[in-house]
Write a protein that holds these residues in place. Structure first.
Motif, short mmCIF file in Angstrom:
data_model
loop_
_atom_site.label_atom_id
_atom_site.label_comp_id
_atom_site.label_asym_id
_atom_site.label_seq_id
_atom_site.Cartn_x
_atom_site.Cartn_y
_atom_site.Cartn_z
N GLU A 283 0.87 -1.16 0.00
CA GLU A 283 0.00 0.00 0.00
C GLU A 283 0.92 1.22 0.00
OE1 GLU A 283 -3.13 -0.17 -0.49
OE2 GLU A 283 -3.27 -2.36 -0.24
N GLN A 296 2.88 0.23 3.61
CA GLN A 296 2.55 -1.07 4.20
C GLN A 296 3.01 -2.17 3.25
OE1 GLN A 296 -1.64 -2.24 4.62
NE2 GLN A 296 -1.24 -2.93 6.70
N TYR A 316 3.73 -2.08 8.79
CA TYR A 316 3.64 -0.71 8.30
C TYR A 316 5.04 -0.21 7.99
CZ TYR A 316 -1.21 -0.45 9.92
OH TYR A 316 -2.55 -0.67 10.10
N HIS A 331 -7.05 2.85 1.42
CA HIS A 331 -6.49 1.78 2.25
C HIS A 331 -6.67 1.99 3.76
CE1 HIS A 331 -3.35 4.76 2.51
NE2 HIS A 331 -2.88 4.51 1.30
N ILE A 333 -5.19 3.75 5.88
CA ILE A 333 -3.97 3.89 6.66
C ILE A 333 -3.70 5.37 6.88
CG2 ILE A 333 -1.49 3.42 6.75
CD1 ILE A 333 -1.99 1.03 4.93
N THR A 424 -5.71 -3.97 2.04
CA THR A 424 -4.63 -4.04 3.00
C THR A 424 -3.54 -4.88 2.34
OG1 THR A 424 -5.32 -6.09 4.11
CG2 THR A 424 -6.27 -4.00 4.91
#
Length: 473
Positions: A283, A296, A316, A331, A333, A424
């Motif tokens: 990601e 990620q 991460y 995503h 995040i 993810t």
């Protein structure tokens, strides 16, 4: 006509040939009539008639081809793909949808045949499932017993590769590098101390006790090596002197097929179902490998055609810059997630070790791999792994014109992506791994049994996406 051409393309070329043949015959007939006229007639009317016929004939055949393609060629390709899914991946796809109604009894007949044949297979599968559950129960009991023993266990084959490790051994290996099956012990322990221990074991032929050091020499482990009849040995590490919780659950990770070490061969000649693969996904802060950053990483190992449970990377990555809100919307995040996370170079080096001597697998691989190759010099590693791209594998199995998105591929293969895991890194890596496991028998069913054969086929679909393999794999 070449059998390598797809059915729909061959039918299209057939109609093109028919159109060209009809136009040629009409032109020849008009020329013959004009040349035999007495006295000679003007050529303009004949030429006009020829052009009108050519246009109308081509338009008619294009219309007929479109109807034939939509109602015959597409349904036949769909039935073929679904038959392969039933035969090789156990995915029960409907063979008689509305789109096959113009094929007469072909679809119902194919459906009846495959269901009759699969009935016996299902009975066998039920027996295998019962036996598998019994073995799982025994494994759980063995795991429970091992929990009470303060010793970390690693099983090593004659090629000095890891065949089995328990949870405490995984914790010890993880202090050095990510644990993985089929990894040489030399990837974790100092080569000199390991060679001395192996030499002593060979000379004595009996259990020995010694010390091993990791690569840095910072850690020392008290170990026992116990020889096995097959030429391998058990490596037992005393956990009382290591930073390991002895009460922790100890899941076993193993593949006893690795005890029979296969002779090394060129990667191009390696059978698909023997490959060691790492399916991964990233990601990122955006869609430009040149400008954006990874936030990620998720990775899953596949060995001998099955996913190795427990061998994953899920981390991460600190991008060193704020995450754009537009990316977070996809995503989920945020900057809080990546705060205090390791940087990309550190994660990349760990991932490189995790994927050592493995085939990298990704969906739209050029995008993900570009981030790693761009930073190779800073990481101090070389990203020259062989690559399988599930976009290209999907095109090989289901045809170029099919939808090759990860969602569409997983839907065709019966792979479920939990909604909370979509977008993810680990969720998409897991989906890609499961898709590959189901694609392998489909590729073998098409006669593509080695890595080299598959790569030769995926290169034919290079207009979809770039194949990243060098001419030598």
């Amino acid at each position: 006509m070449s059998p390598r051409l797809g059915l729909r393309l061959r039918i299209f070329l057939f109609f093109c040939l028919s159109a060209a043949g009809a136009v040629a015959l009409a032109g020849a007939a008009l020329w013959f009539g004009w040349s035999r006229a007495d006295p000679a007639l003007p050529a303009a009317p004949f030429l006009t008639a020829f052009l009108v016929f050519a246009l109308l004939n081509t338009g008619l055949l294009v219309g007929v081809w479109l109807l034939f393609d939509e109602n015959f060629a597409k349904p036949i390709e769909m039935i073929s793909a679904n038959l392969r899914l039933r035969a090789h991946s156990g995915v029960d796809k409907d063979l008689c949808p509305e789109s096959t109604k113009y094929l007469g009894d072909l679809a119902p007949a194919a459906d009846a045949v495959t269901r009759t044949l699969s009935a016996g297979v299902m009975d066998t599968a039920a027996q295998v499932a019962r036996e598998t559950e019994r073995l799982r129960t025994e494994t759980r009991r063995l795991t429970s017993l091992l929990t009470e023993i303060p010793v970390a266990t690693i099983l090593v084959n004659p090629a000095q590769e890891i065949v089995l490790y328990d949870g405490q051994a995984a914790d010890i290996l993880r202090q050095i590098a990510p644990p993985r099956l089929k990894a040489p012990l030399g990837d974790y322990f100092d080569a000199a101390s390991l060679a001395a221990a192996q030499d002593q074991l060979t000379r004595t032929g009996a259990e020995i006790s010694t010390d091993l050091h990791d690569h840095s020499g910072a850690r020392r482990y008290k170990v026992r090596l116990k020889p096995l009849g097959e030429g391998g040995y058990m490596l037992l590490l005393d956990t009382q002197e290591t930073e390991v919780d002895p009460t922790k659950a100890r899941p076993l990770v193993y593949d006893f097929a690795l005890m029979d070490t296969a002779q090394a061969c060129d990667i191009l000649d390696a059978p698909l179902n023997t490959l060691c693969c790492v399916a991964f996904d990233t990601e990122t802060t955006g869609l430009s490998p040149a400008e954006d950053r990874v936030i990620q990483l998720g990775a899953v190992r596949i060995l001998n055609g099955r996913i190795v449970e427990g061998e994953v990377i899920d981390t991460y990555v600190d991008p060193g810059r704020p995450i754009p809100p537009a990316s977070t919307n996809i995503h989920r995040i945020t900057d809080d997630h990546v705060r205090n996370a390791p940087d990309f170079d550190t994660v990349g080096r760990d991932f490189h070790h995790f994927a050592r001597e493995a085939v990298l697998v990704a969906h739209n691989a050029p995008f993900d791999i570009a981030f790693f190759r761009r930073s190779a010099d800073r990481m101090g590693v070389t990203w020259d792994h062989p690559v399988l791209d599930t976009v290209l594998l999907s095109a090989v199995v289901f045809g170029t014109t099919a939808d090759h998105s990860l969602d569409a591929l997983c839907d065709r293969l019966g792979v479920t992506i939990p909604p909370e895991m979509r977008h993810t890194a680990l969720g998409d890596a897991q989906a890609t791994a499961e898709a590959l496991v189901k694609l392998i028998p489909l590729l073998q069913g098409k006669g593509l049994r080695t890595f080299g054969q598959v790569i030769a086929e995926t290169k034919r679909h290079g207009r979809l996406i770039q194949d990243l393999n060098t001419p030598h794999g």
